[in-house]
Design a protein around this motif. Structure first.
Motif, mmCIF file in Angstrom:
data_model
loop_
_atom_site.group_PDB
_atom_site.id
_atom_site.type_symbol
_atom_site.label_atom_id
_atom_site.label_comp_id
_atom_site.label_asym_id
_atom_site.label_seq_id
_atom_site.Cartn_x
_atom_site.Cartn_y
_atom_site.Cartn_z
ATOM 1 N N ILE A 48 0.833 -1.207 0.000
ATOM 2 C CA ILE A 48 0.000 0.000 0.000
ATOM 3 C C ILE A 48 0.862 1.248 0.000
ATOM 4 C CG2 ILE A 48 -1.650 1.345 1.374
ATOM 5 C CD1 ILE A 48 -2.930 -1.309 2.223
ATOM 6 N N ASN A 49 1.936 1.265 0.794
ATOM 7 C CA ASN A 49 2.804 2.453 0.801
ATOM 8 C C ASN A 49 4.103 2.248 0.021
ATOM 9 O OD1 ASN A 49 4.228 0.816 2.553
ATOM 10 N ND2 ASN A 49 4.323 2.309 4.228
ATOM 11 N N ARG A 50 4.128 1.197 -0.798
ATOM 12 C CA ARG A 50 5.216 0.934 -1.747
ATOM 13 C C ARG A 50 6.558 0.646 -1.078
ATOM 14 N NH1 ARG A 50 5.317 4.929 -6.780
ATOM 15 N NH2 ARG A 50 6.921 3.410 -7.351
ATOM 16 N N LEU A 51 6.520 0.141 0.149
ATOM 17 C CA LEU A 51 7.747 -0.422 0.707
ATOM 18 C C LEU A 51 8.081 -1.719 -0.021
ATOM 19 C CD1 LEU A 51 7.291 0.195 4.533
ATOM 20 C CD2 LEU A 51 8.949 1.285 3.008
ATOM 21 N N ARG A 75 4.750 8.030 1.288
ATOM 22 C CA ARG A 75 4.947 7.529 2.655
ATOM 23 C C ARG A 75 4.827 8.631 3.694
ATOM 24 N NH1 ARG A 75 9.953 4.670 0.192
ATOM 25 N NH2 ARG A 75 8.875 3.056 -1.029
ATOM 26 N N ARG A 76 5.237 9.843 3.334
ATOM 27 C CA ARG A 76 5.109 10.944 4.294
ATOM 28 C C ARG A 76 3.657 11.319 4.530
ATOM 29 N NH1 ARG A 76 10.071 14.826 2.096
ATOM 30 N NH2 ARG A 76 11.770 13.390 2.690
ATOM 31 N N GLY A 77 2.791 10.965 3.596
ATOM 32 C CA GLY A 77 1.373 11.261 3.747
ATOM 33 C C GLY A 77 0.577 10.119 4.358
ATOM 34 N N ILE A 78 1.272 9.052 4.763
ATOM 35 C CA ILE A 78 0.621 7.890 5.371
ATOM 36 C C ILE A 78 1.309 7.592 6.697
ATOM 37 C CG2 ILE A 78 0.197 5.405 5.160
ATOM 38 C CD1 ILE A 78 0.059 5.736 2.162
ATOM 39 N N GLY A 79 0.550 7.550 7.780
ATOM 40 C CA GLY A 79 1.124 7.175 9.063
ATOM 41 C C GLY A 79 1.466 5.694 9.074
ATOM 42 N N TYR A 80 2.549 5.333 9.787
ATOM 43 C CA TYR A 80 3.015 3.944 9.768
ATOM 44 C C TYR A 80 3.477 3.577 11.166
ATOM 45 C CZ TYR A 80 5.273 -0.212 7.681
ATOM 46 O OH TYR A 80 5.634 -1.492 7.329
ATOM 47 N N VAL A 81 2.861 2.558 11.739
ATOM 48 C CA VAL A 81 3.212 2.095 13.085
ATOM 49 C C VAL A 81 3.576 0.623 12.997
ATOM 50 C CG1 VAL A 81 2.474 1.864 15.485
ATOM 51 C CG2 VAL A 81 1.515 3.692 14.057
ATOM 52 N N VAL A 97 8.331 12.602 17.682
ATOM 53 C CA VAL A 97 6.961 12.823 17.199
ATOM 54 C C VAL A 97 6.946 13.854 16.065
ATOM 55 C CG1 VAL A 97 4.653 13.605 17.853
ATOM 56 C CG2 VAL A 97 5.976 12.184 19.424
ATOM 57 N N ALA A 98 7.851 14.830 16.133
ATOM 58 C CA ALA A 98 7.865 15.914 15.145
ATOM 59 C C ALA A 98 8.601 15.555 13.860
ATOM 60 C CB ALA A 98 8.504 17.155 15.768
ATOM 61 N N THR A 99 9.085 14.337 13.718
ATOM 62 C CA THR A 99 9.933 13.980 12.579
ATOM 63 C C THR A 99 9.297 14.302 11.231
ATOM 64 O OG1 THR A 99 10.983 12.197 13.830
ATOM 65 C CG2 THR A 99 11.165 12.104 11.445
ATOM 66 N N VAL A 100 8.096 13.817 10.975
ATOM 67 C CA VAL A 100 7.477 14.029 9.662
ATOM 68 C C VAL A 100 7.060 15.488 9.459
ATOM 69 C CG1 VAL A 100 5.563 13.378 8.144
ATOM 70 C CG2 VAL A 100 6.797 11.620 9.428
ATOM 71 N N PRO A 101 6.407 16.149 10.424
ATOM 72 C CA PRO A 101 6.118 17.572 10.224
ATOM 73 C C PRO A 101 7.363 18.400 9.922
ATOM 74 C CG PRO A 101 4.858 16.741 12.065
ATOM 75 C CD PRO A 101 5.804 15.638 11.671
ATOM 76 N N ALA A 152 1.303 12.577 13.613
ATOM 77 C CA ALA A 152 1.788 13.952 13.756
ATOM 78 C C ALA A 152 1.474 14.843 12.561
ATOM 79 C CB ALA A 152 3.292 13.951 14.028
ATOM 80 N N ALA A 153 1.576 14.306 11.356
ATOM 81 C CA ALA A 153 1.309 15.110 10.159
ATOM 82 C C ALA A 153 -0.164 15.064 9.759
ATOM 83 C CB ALA A 153 2.179 14.632 8.998
ATOM 84 N N ASP A 154 -0.998 14.528 10.645
ATOM 85 C CA ASP A 154 -2.435 14.397 10.416
ATOM 86 C C ASP A 154 -2.741 13.658 9.117
ATOM 87 O OD1 ASP A 154 -5.090 14.658 11.121
ATOM 88 O OD2 ASP A 154 -5.328 16.622 10.181
#
Length: 313
Positions: A48-51, A75-81, A97-101, A152-154
């Protein structure tokens, strides 16, 4: 909305990890990819996120083929846990937490406020945890930070790969409860990989059960438990599937509000319906009082618990 069409991943000529998968992940719902080890659920998630790049088929994100999108931007537009969390050890909690923003160039003051809001959302006091390093956190606390970082990036979409699998039972239950509340408030589109039947029943709006790279059945928990599409579905969920389903529902969902007779055994409203059934069997009663904060708020009857099934709350 996420849609996969004819999705396949093949290694070599005849070794399929995923084969002819057609599946829709509705907006605002949590869909669990459930199945035994090696069934293709993690491979599906990573396509889905092309990993992982698919061998055939396509993934559509709001109607756009993800092959037409820059992988890093996707990937930056998709949260991944993930289970391993992957916090950066040299950064403190707020910086993690602020990494992607920060990568997206968001305003630092806005990001700092969002970091504090998210830490509070996942049950971590920002004043206490903001400056801690990952090595100072328990496993459950670190996983909460991982969830906050993914949000974090909503992002509209959140992918989760066995996110609670490495935690002890108490920490896992607490974090599952917290995440269920977060999802009900934020209504993200969530795809969660799990092999844990109880977790899927407890958290998901829909379950996609996979077997040997193929989709066996997709539907609500009621669909799979009471209308299994195959012998595999019935066998995988097990004979105690209805009891498992009760474990995912609060006793308050079956409660009749009103007074509680004196001397009646009671159960707290925050506990699950299976716990209520256990107390009934232990105490030899078919009705329990229900309390909230120590105050009586109603009763729950055996006959109400028996309604757990098609169309139940």
């Amino acid at each position: 909305m996420i849609e996969v069409q004819g999705l396949e991943k093949r290694y070599g000529e005849a070794s399929y990890a995923v084969r002819d998968l057609n599946l829709v992940f509705p907006d605002g719902e949590l869909t669990a990819l459930l199945g035994p080890s090696g069934c293709g659920k993690t491979t599906t998630l990573r396509m889905i996120n092309r990993l992982i790049e698919p061998t055939a088929g396509r993934v559509l994100l709001d109607g756009r083929d993800t092959r037409d999108l820059n992988p890093e931007a996707l990937r930056r537009g998709i949260g991944y846990v993930i289970q391993q969390i992957g916090l950066f050890p040299h950064l403190n909690v707020a910086q993690n937490v602020a990494t992607v923003p920060d990568l997206l160039g968001r305003d630092r003051r806005d990001t700092a406020r969002r970091v504090d809001d998210l830490l509070a959302l996942v049950g971590l006091d920002p004043a206490v945890y903001r400056h801690k390093k990952p090595a100072e956190l328990s496993g459950g606390q670190a996983q909460r930070v991982g969830v906050a970082r993914a949000l974090a990036a909503d992002p509209p979409v959140l992918l989760m790969d066995e996110p609670f699998g490495a935690l002890d039972p108490l920490a896992r239950d607490a974090l599952q409860d917290a995440f269920r509340d977060i999802q009900r408030r934020l209504k993200k589109t969530v795809v969660m990989v799990t092999h844990d039947i109880d977790e899927a029943l407890r958290l998901s709006d829909r379950i996609a059960l996979m077997n040997a790279g193929r989709l066996e059945q997709v539907g609500t928990a009621d669909d799979l438990i009471h209308r299994p599409a195959s012998a595999f579905v019935r066998q995988f969920l097990g004979e105690d599937a209805t009891l498992r389903q009760l474990a995912g529902q609060p006793v308050a969902a079956f409660m009749t509000p009103g007074p509680v007779p004196a001397g009646m055994p009671c159960i707290d409203a925050t506990l699950n319906a299976r716990s209520a059934l256990s107390v009934m069997l232990r105490d030899g009663t078919d009705t329990l009082g229900v309390t909230r904060g120590g105050e009586p708020v109603g009763t729950v009857a055996w006959s109400a618990l028996r309604t757990a099934g098609p169309g139940s709350a």
